[in-house]
Design an enzyme around this catalytic site. Structure first.
Site, short mmCIF file in Angstrom:
data_model
loop_
_atom_site.label_atom_id
_atom_site.label_comp_id
_atom_site.label_asym_id
_atom_site.label_seq_id
_atom_site.Cartn_x
_atom_site.Cartn_y
_atom_site.Cartn_z
N ASP A 32 0.82 -1.21 0.00
CA ASP A 32 0.00 0.00 0.00
C ASP A 32 0.85 1.27 0.00
OD1 ASP A 32 -2.49 -1.07 -0.12
OD2 ASP A 32 -2.84 -1.05 2.03
N LYS A 71 -2.70 4.15 -3.79
CA LYS A 71 -3.31 5.23 -4.58
C LYS A 71 -2.29 5.87 -5.49
CE LYS A 71 -7.02 6.39 -1.49
NZ LYS A 71 -7.59 7.32 -0.55
N MET A 95 -9.00 8.53 8.74
CA MET A 95 -9.48 9.16 7.49
C MET A 95 -10.46 10.29 7.81
SD MET A 95 -10.00 5.66 5.29
CE MET A 95 -10.62 4.68 6.66
N1 SAH Z 1 -5.21 -0.32 8.32
C1 SAH Z 1 -4.69 0.95 8.78
C2 SAH Z 1 -5.65 2.11 8.51
C3 SAH Z 1 -5.85 2.39 7.05
S1 SAH Z 1 -6.96 3.72 6.78
C4 SAH Z 1 -4.36 0.86 10.26
O1 SAH Z 1 -4.71 -0.13 10.92
O2 SAH Z 1 -3.71 1.78 10.77
C5 SAH Z 1 -5.83 5.05 6.49
C6 SAH Z 1 -5.89 6.03 7.64
O3 SAH Z 1 -5.13 5.54 8.74
C7 SAH Z 1 -5.30 7.39 7.34
O4 SAH Z 1 -6.22 8.21 6.67
C8 SAH Z 1 -5.03 7.89 8.74
O5 SAH Z 1 -6.21 8.34 9.37
C9 SAH Z 1 -4.57 6.63 9.44
N2 SAH Z 1 -3.11 6.47 9.43
C10 SAH Z 1 -2.40 5.50 8.85
N3 SAH Z 1 -1.08 5.63 9.13
C11 SAH Z 1 -0.99 6.73 9.91
C12 SAH Z 1 0.10 7.40 10.54
N4 SAH Z 1 1.36 6.97 10.45
N5 SAH Z 1 -0.17 8.50 11.28
C13 SAH Z 1 -1.43 8.95 11.42
N6 SAH Z 1 -2.49 8.36 10.86
C14 SAH Z 1 -2.28 7.27 10.11
#
Ligand code: SAH
Length: 254
Positions: free
Chosen positions: A52, A72, A184
């Site tokens: 991803d 994306k 998100m």
């Molecule tokens: N599966 C992932 C979430 C994917 S959705 C998990 O368990 O973390 C994607 C969202 O995750 C982003 O829009 C943001 O809100 C959050 N996100 C992912 N990595 C992040 C990071 N390093 N810092 C802050 N938010 C993060």
């Protein structure tokens, strides 16, 4: 086909990723140190890794597999059914396949959809959990997700399609959850904030925006629900947003 030798004694005895199998692997929120040993073992064994957009280079460099981008591009999402079909095709071609996802594969990661499609296609599949962004953001900002004095429950919410949150359930979740953790949530934060105030959340409630959590670029901004709109435009993606009294101990440590 390469033969896989896990010569690191730490990984010896770990499960084998067989040709024709797919593992959905959580990469954690960014810091390579948060990768699990199972995830490392998977990366070492894989022939091909579909990854991803948020996976950092230092995690990708842990594998010698063929890397396939499945995130994306220029604001466009690769279509989910295309990714799933690629996983199935790679497994049917006899590859050891890793689907590497940010955070945890089963938290807002569409891992459930991929798992179901793999099952339907008869492809053996295994899930390796990862540290989800909420946990990484909480730990690296010293915000307890639960705390005996403040909150005995925590709610992970997607702000991606905020309009779907406007039903009855949103009223209960928005009002009663002691600590809301929004994934998100940046794009629709103005609408979400308004809705929270409408259902009766107090404007003085603490809010934390945590961007690029666990990475060297992490930024944590504390504010309140009432005042949060003034800082919101300055917050960069990806961000976790935490709302509730549970954020308080981080602001005023005891
Ligand atoms: N599966 C992932 C979430 C994917 S959705 C998990 O368990 O973390 C994607 C969202 O995750 C982003 O829009 C943001 O809100 C959050 N996100 C992912 N990595 C992040 C990071 N390093 N810092 C802050 N938010 C993060």
């Amino acid at each position: 086909m390469k033969s896989v030798v896990l010569d690191d004694p730490l990984l010896s005895g770990f499960p084998t990723l067989f040709p024709g199998h797919v593992w959905l692997v959580g990469a954690g929120p960014g810091d390579v140190g948060l990768l699990t040993l199972h995830a490392l073992s998977a990366l070492r064994q894989a022939d091909v890794v579909y990854y991803d957009g948020l996976i950092p280079q230092d995690i990708l460099s842990l594998t010698s597999a063929t890397l396939m981008y499945a995130g994306k591009k220029a604001g466009e999402s690769c279509r989910q059914d295309r990714i799933t079909q690629d996983l199935i095709d790679a497994a049917r071609a006899g590859h050891r396949v890793v689907r590497l996802k940010g955070g945890d594969p089963l938290i807002f990661g569409r891992g459930g959809e991929e798992m179901r499609a793999l099952h339907a296609a008869g492809i053996p599949c295994r899930i390796i959990p990862g540290v989800t962004a909420a946990q990484g953001a909480a730990a690296y900002s010293q915000i307890p997700l639960t705390h005996r004095d403040y909150n005995s429950a925590v709610t992970f919410l997607s702000g991606h399609q905020a309009e779907t949150l406007y039903g009855e359930a949103w009223h209960d979740i928005g009002l009663r959850s002691p600590l809301l953790v929004l994934y998100m949530g940046l794009k629709n934060f103005d609408k979400i904030r308004l809705r929270l105030l409408e259902v009766g959340r107090c404007p003085s409630q603490p809010v934390a925006f945590i961007s690029a959590a666990t990475t060297p670029h992490q930024e944590t901004v504390f504010t309140t629900l009432g005042e949060s709109l003034s800082v919101w435009p300055t917050i960069t993606s990806p961000a976790i947003i935490m709302i509730g009294q549970g954020v308080e101990p981080a602001i005023r440590p005891r």
